[in-house]
Design an enzyme around this catalytic site. Structure first.
Site, mmCIF file in Angstrom:
data_model
loop_
_atom_site.group_PDB
_atom_site.id
_atom_site.type_symbol
_atom_site.label_atom_id
_atom_site.label_comp_id
_atom_site.label_asym_id
_atom_site.label_seq_id
_atom_site.Cartn_x
_atom_site.Cartn_y
_atom_site.Cartn_z
ATOM 1 N N HIS A 1 0.846 -1.184 0.000
ATOM 2 C CA HIS A 1 0.000 0.000 0.000
ATOM 3 C C HIS A 1 0.889 1.244 0.000
ATOM 4 C CE1 HIS A 1 -3.864 -2.026 1.832
ATOM 5 N NE2 HIS A 1 -3.448 -2.610 0.729
ATOM 6 N N GLU B 1 1.236 3.682 1.980
ATOM 7 C CA GLU B 1 1.903 3.994 3.250
ATOM 8 C C GLU B 1 3.154 3.137 3.445
ATOM 9 O OE1 GLU B 1 -1.267 3.353 2.766
ATOM 10 O OE2 GLU B 1 -2.593 4.463 4.114
ATOM 11 N N CYS C 1 -5.356 1.580 6.299
ATOM 12 C CA CYS C 1 -6.020 0.309 6.599
ATOM 13 C C CYS C 1 -5.443 -0.283 7.896
ATOM 14 C CB CYS C 1 -5.864 -0.668 5.438
ATOM 15 S SG CYS C 1 -4.295 -1.543 5.435
ATOM 16 N N CYS D 1 -1.700 -1.044 7.605
ATOM 17 C CA CYS D 1 -0.858 0.155 7.591
ATOM 18 C C CYS D 1 -0.848 0.829 8.963
ATOM 19 C CB CYS D 1 -1.330 1.120 6.513
ATOM 20 S SG CYS D 1 -1.059 0.475 4.848
#
Lengths: 334, 193
Positions: free
Chosen positions: B70, B72, B106, B109
Site C-alpha cells: 500500500h 503507506e 487500513c 498500515c
C-alpha cells in the site's frame, strides 16, 4: 531456486515425544459467534392443563405471539419436573414481545400459572452451544459436521498431522537461522496444498526493518515466486522461495490464494491484515502471542466486515521447546 | 476537523499546525489526482519531517504482486532510505514525522505506523472497508504493547473530495456498466461514506 533438505538430523536432536503427532492437538480459532456461550433471554411459559388441547394452543399462540426471531425454539417441551401433574409446558412469548401487554388469557385457554424461563436468543451453531441451549428450552440444531469435527480435534488424521509437523519443522529451522542473525526466533512457511509444494520459507528480519516479520517476509517471497516482490534476501540464507510450476499450473497463482501458511507464533495485526489482503487460504500456528490478531487480541480472520475470511488453527507442535520457550520468558517478565 | 486519539501517549506537544496540515494535505490531494488521471488508486501519501518530504508512496500492489504494498508501506520504505542516506536513526526521525494521507490507513498500515513509532496521522476520508483508525478496527489507540506506539489522528480534511475521487475510480473500473457484485458493493460502500 533451491532444494529443501531433509529434516532428519534436526528431529533426532529433539525429544521424539514432542514431535509425535499425538502429543499436540490442532485447535481451530473460531469466530466469537461460534466459540461464545449461548446468549439467553427471558420468556414466559405455562403448563398445559389438558394435553389434548396442545395443538390448538400451539396454533393460537403462533398467531398471537409468532416465534419470528426465535424460530430455532420448539413451542412445547416435556415438563422437567417428574412430580408435576402436567406433562407438557408451552412457550407463550419472550419478555421483549410482552412489552405490549400479553393478550393471551392463560386461565381461560386451559393453561396453568405462567412462569419465567430463560431461552436461547439465537440458534446454536456448535454442539456445545446446543447442549447449553437445550438445558433451558428444547432447540433445533443443524449441525455442521466440519465444525464439530474441528472442535473435537478430529479434522485432521495422523498422516495430515505428520505433514503439518514437517512444514512446521521447516519454519522452526528458518526461525533458528534468523535467531543466529540476532532476529526474533519466528519462522514461517507457505505451502501450496494442492501440490504439497513449499513455495516460501522465511524468518523474522525485524532487526533490520521493523516491518519485516516472518509472515511479511513470506508474503514477499511468494510475490518473488510469481515474478514480483520488492526486497532482496541475499543476506538471509534462511529466507528462500520456490517458483511454482508456472507452465502447467492453471489457473496461474494469484498472490496467496489457496496457499497455507505455517508460522511458529500467532501473527500480529500487521501480518494478519497483510494475509487478508493476500487472500491466504489457511493459517496454522504454534503458540499464541501477546499482541496476536488471530485469537488473542483480535480475530481478524473471522470478521464479516472484511472482504476475505479464512480458517486458522493453533497448537501445531506447540510442545516443542523453541516454539514455546519464548512466550514463557515473556510471561515471566510481565 | 475532528481530532481523535489517546492523550499523553505520543508525548509532549508534537503536533502539526493548521497551516502545515493545509499545505501538506493539498500536496497529498495533488498526488491522488495525478494517480486518478493515470488510472491508479487515487490515494496520496506523504511523510513530512522538518517541513520536508522524506517519503511518499503510491499503491504498488499490482506491479510487485505483493498485496501489502500500500502507499503507506512504500512511503515508510522511502523514509528508511532517506534516514540511511543521511546516517540518521529511523526512530529519532519518526518521532517528529507526520503522515498525511487522503484516505484513512487500513488495519495493516495502521499497525505498520505503530511499529515505526509515528506520532500523528492526518487523513481525509474514512475507509469503511479496511480502516484501521476507527472505521473497522481502532489499531491507532488499541492496547498492543508489543506493536510499537499509539498515534493520534486528525481526520476529515477535504473528506468529500477524497470520496469523490474514489467513486470516480471505481466507476472507471467498470466501463461496461456491468459491474460484478464485489465492485458494485465497493462502489456502494464508498457512496455511503
Amino acid at each position: 531456486m533451491f532444494k529443501f533438505g531433509t529434516m532428519e538430523p534436526e528431529r533426532k536432536r529433539l525429544k521424539i515425544s514432542d514431535c509425535d503427532v499425538d502429543s499436540w492437538e490442532v485447535v481451530p480459532v473460531l469466530s466469537d459467534e461460534l466459540s461464545q456461550d449461548v446468549e439467553l433471554v427471558d420468556a414466559f411459559a405455562a403448563p398445559i392443563l389438558d394435553k389434548k388441547q396442545t395443538s390448538k394452543l400451539v396454533q393460537q399462540l403462533n398467531t398471537l405471539h409468532p416465534l419470528t426471531s426465535l424460530a430455532h425454539l420448539k413451542r412445547v417441551r416435556a415438563c422437567k419436573n417428574k412430580d408435576s401433574p402436567h406433562a407438557l409446558e408451552i412457550l407463550i412469548c419472550s419478555v421483549n414481545d410482552a412489552d405490549e401487554p400479553c393478550h393471551f388469557d392463560c386461565s381461560n385457554a386451559g393453561l396453568g400459572e405462567p412462569f419465567a424461563v430463560k431461552i436461547p436468543r439465537t440458534p446454536p451453531l456448535t454442539r456445545r452451544q446446543f447442549e447449553q441451549a437445550s438445558e433451558h428450552w428444547p432447540t433445533c440444531f443443524h449441525e455442521v459436521k466440519q465444525v464439530t469435527a474441528a472442535l473435537r480435534g478430529e479434522l485432521f488424521n495422523a498422516k495430515q498431522k505428520a505433514q503439518m509437523r514437517d512444514y512446521m519443522m521447516l519454519a522452526i529451522d528458518s526461525a533458528k537461522a534468523g535467531k543466529d542473525l540476532g532476529m526474533s526466533a519466528v519462522g514461517a512457511v507457505v505451502v501450496d496444498p494442492s501440490s504439497d509444494k513449499v513455495i516460501a520459507v522465511g524468518h523474522d528480519c525485524s532487526k533490520d526493518h521493523p516491518l519485516q516479520h516472518a509472515v511479511m517476509v513470506c508474503i514477499d517471497l511468494v510475490a518473488k515466486s510469481q515474478g514480483g516482490g520488492c526486497y532482496t534476501y541475499e543476506k538471509y540464507p534462511g529466507c528462500k522461495f520456490n517458483s511454482p510450476d508456472l507452465e502447467n499450473k492453471t489457473p496461474q497463482p494469484y498472490i496467496c490464494t489457496g496457499y497455507d501458511l505455517y508460522v511458529t507464533k500467532e501473527p500480529c495485526v500487521l501480518c494478519a491484515m497483510a494475509l487478508v489482503h493476500s487472500r491466504i487460504g489457511r493459517v496454522f500456528f504454534g503458540i499464541r502471542s501477546e499482541d496476536g490478531a488471530m485469537g488473542t487480541k483480535f480475530k481478524i480472520h473471522t470478521r464479516k466486515d472484511l472482504n476475505h475470511r479464512f480458517e486458522v488453527f493453533k497448537g501445531v507442535l506447540a510442545r516443542l521447546p523453541l516454539i514455546s520457550t519464548e512466550l514463557k520468558v515473556k510471561r515471566r517478565r510481565s | 476537523m475532528i481530532a481523535m486519539g489517546t492523550e499523553g501517549v505520543c508525548g509532549e506537544s508534537f503536533y502539526p499546525s493548521d497551516e502545515e496540515i493545509k499545505k501538506w494535505m493539498d500536496k497529498a490531494f495533488d498526488m491522488a489526482k495525478d494517480a486518478l488521471e493515470n488510472g491508479e488508486v487515487p490515494v496520496g501519501c506523504l511523510l513530512i519531517y522538518n517541513n520536508e518530504i522524506i517519503g511518499k508512496g503510491r499503491n504498488e500492489v499490482n506491479e510487485t504482486k505483493n498485496a501489502s504494498r500500500h502507499a503507506e508501506m512504500v512511503a515508510l520504505d522511502e523514509l528508511r532510505d532517506w534516514c540511511e542516506l543521511r546516517g540518521l536513526e529511523v526512530k529519532r526521525v519518526c518521532e517528529k514525522t507526520v503522515l498525511y494521507v487522503t484516505v484513512e490507513p487500513c488495519i495493516m498500515c495502521a499497525a505498520a505506523l505503530r511499529l515505526f513509532n509515528l506520532p500523528v496521522v492526518v487523513y481525509g476520508c474514512r475507509n469503511d472497508r479496511f480502516g484501521g483508525c476507527g472505521s473497522v478496527l481502532d489499531i491507532s489507540s488499541a492496547n498492543l504493547p508489543q506493536t510499537g506506539t499509539m498515534f493520534k489522528c486528525v481526520a476529515g480534511h477535504r473528506a468529500e473530495e477524497a470520496v469523490e475521487m474514489l467513486k470516480i475510480f471505481y466507476k472507471q473500473e467498470n466501463p461496461n456498466g456491468n459491474p460484478n457484485k464485489n465492485d458494485l458493493l465497493n462502489y456502494v460502500t464508498f457512496l455511503l461514506l
